[in-house]
Design an enzyme around this catalytic site. Sequence first.
Site, PDB file in Angstrom:
ATOM      1  CB  SER A 196      -0.791  -0.089   1.234  1.00 14.95           C
ATOM      2  OG  SER A 196      -1.506   1.347   1.533  1.00 14.95           O
ATOM      3  CG  HIS A 211      -4.160  -1.627  -1.203  1.00 14.68           C
ATOM      4  ND1 HIS A 211      -5.182  -2.434  -1.158  1.00 14.68           N
ATOM      5  CD2 HIS A 211      -4.432  -0.670  -0.159  1.00 14.68           C
ATOM      6  CE1 HIS A 211      -6.228  -1.878  -0.500  1.00 14.68           C
ATOM      7  NE2 HIS A 211      -5.894  -1.186   0.112  1.00 14.68           N
ATOM      8  CG  ASP A 225      -5.131   2.466   1.445  1.00 12.48           C
ATOM      9  OD1 ASP A 225      -6.069   1.645   1.334  1.00 12.48           O
ATOM     10  OD2 ASP A 225      -3.904   2.229   1.930  1.00 12.48           O
ATOM     11  CG  MET A 265      -8.382   7.209   3.149  1.00 10.91           C
ATOM     12  SD  MET A 265      -7.749   6.964   4.874  1.00 10.91           S
ATOM     13  CE  MET A 265      -6.660   5.344   4.240  1.00 10.91           C
ATOM     14  CG  HIS A 281      -9.295   0.014   0.029  1.00 11.92           C
ATOM     15  ND1 HIS A 281      -8.681  -0.162   1.308  1.00 11.92           N
ATOM     16  CD2 HIS A 281     -10.613  -0.050   0.462  1.00 11.92           C
ATOM     17  CE1 HIS A 281      -9.502  -0.401   2.373  1.00 11.92           C
ATOM     18  NE2 HIS A 281     -10.614  -0.276   1.720  1.00 11.92           N
ATOM     19  CG  MET A 312     -11.531   2.967   2.915  1.00 10.39           C
ATOM     20  SD  MET A 312      -9.874   3.011   3.490  1.00 10.39           S
ATOM     21  CE  MET A 312      -8.720   3.229   2.111  1.00 10.39           C
ATOM     22  CG  MET A 351     -11.453  -2.956   5.902  1.00  3.68           C
ATOM     23  SD  MET A 351      -9.823  -2.700   4.792  1.00  3.68           S
ATOM     24  CE  MET A 351      -9.117  -1.742   5.959  1.00  3.68           C
ATOM     25  N   GLY A 408      -8.769   3.646   7.667  1.00  2.41           N
ATOM     26  CA  GLY A 408      -8.318   5.331   7.995  1.00  2.41           C
ATOM     27  C   GLY A 408      -7.109   5.611   7.995  1.00  2.41           C
ATOM     28  CG  PHE A 409      -5.651   6.793  10.348  1.00  3.19           C
ATOM     29  CD1 PHE A 409      -5.147   8.203  10.359  1.00  3.19           C
ATOM     30  CD2 PHE A 409      -6.782   6.830  11.035  1.00  3.19           C
ATOM     31  CE1 PHE A 409      -5.601   9.248  10.233  1.00  3.19           C
ATOM     32  CE2 PHE A 409      -7.677   8.039  11.210  1.00  3.19           C
ATOM     33  CZ  PHE A 409      -7.025   9.202  10.917  1.00  3.19           C
ATOM     34  N   GLY A 410      -2.757   3.894   8.137  1.00  8.32           N
ATOM     35  CA  GLY A 410      -2.023   2.968   8.118  1.00  8.32           C
ATOM     36  C   GLY A 410      -1.105   2.700   9.513  1.00  8.32           C
ATOM     37  N   GLY A 411      -0.581   1.716   9.408  1.00 12.01           N
ATOM     38  CA  GLY A 411       0.336   1.236  10.519  1.00 12.01           C
ATOM     39  C   GLY A 411      -0.515   0.964  12.111  1.00 12.01           C
ATOM     40  CG  ASP A 456      -6.027  -3.090   3.558  1.00  7.98           C
ATOM     41  OD1 ASP A 456      -4.975  -2.613   4.343  1.00  7.98           O
ATOM     42  OD2 ASP A 456      -6.925  -2.158   3.092  1.00  7.98           O
ATOM     43  N   GLY A 457      -4.657  -4.307   6.717  1.00  5.54           N
ATOM     44  CA  GLY A 457      -4.414  -3.695   8.018  1.00  5.54           C
ATOM     45  C   GLY A 457      -3.620  -4.269   8.912  1.00  5.54           C
ATOM     46  N   GLY A 458      -2.441  -3.777   9.183  1.00  7.89           N
ATOM     47  CA  GLY A 458      -1.543  -4.536  10.171  1.00  7.89           C
ATOM     48  C   GLY A 458      -1.018  -5.682   9.792  1.00  7.89           C
TER      49      GLY A 458
END
Length: 220
Positions: free
Chosen positions: A8, A33, A35, A37, A66, A68, A137, A142-145, A175-177
């Site tokens: 991403s 990817h 993102d 938003m 993606h 959002m 998800m 909303g946020f990376g990391g 997707d996420g973490g």
Amino acid sequence: MPVEIAPSILAADLTRLAEQVKEAEAAGAERIHVDIMDGRFVPNLTFGPIMVEAVRRSTKVIIEAHLMIVEPERYIPDFAKAGADIIEVQQETCPHLHQTIQQIHGLHKKACVVLNPATPLATIEEVLGDVDEVLIMTVNPGFGGQQFLETTLPKIARLRQMLDARGLGCDLEVDGGIGPATAPAVVKAGANVLVAGAAVFKAKQGVAAAIQAIRAAAQV
Ligand code: DX5
Ligand code: ZN
């Protein structure tokens, strides 16, 4: 099913976008990817179609957008025109989900439906046969990391069972973490496409080594 990795660019160094994308491509990333938003569906603002266009000019690999954003149907044609190969819409933003999937297919793009951690699988049961991919998800978008939510693992496993029971070969993305520490559990649960932002672009060892580390961890 072979596992695919989708770095991403939210976590990339945007002053070197093309370079970062090319590094990921050279390291074997199957997708990029992006993102999108809108500050409404999620509390953050990121990119629009011109970013997809810039990534498109940097690489030949599959690009997934993606979305959002609220009312994604208003912008789907723009993302298709910008060069996205897969358009990912959040179930929560689509009151006419079947129609939105048809809209994406009408533009000759692959359609993916995304579910937030708290959105039940039952909300997509009726369209499972119509989509090319489902994205679960594994953080709140909303946020990376952010930290991976362990509670999503049984949901991934249940979705894989539903797909298998219906003989559907559609992709199951997470997707996420996601990184070397979490990849084994999501792949064991049934995911075959892994989005990774921070684990790829913020890794101290560099993009190529980071992608190799995720791929090695995904071999379960
Ligand atoms: C989160 C985005 C993710 C994000 C993942 O809302 O949808 O794609 O970039 O970032 P990491 O892998 O850092 O959690
Ligand atoms: Zn994403």
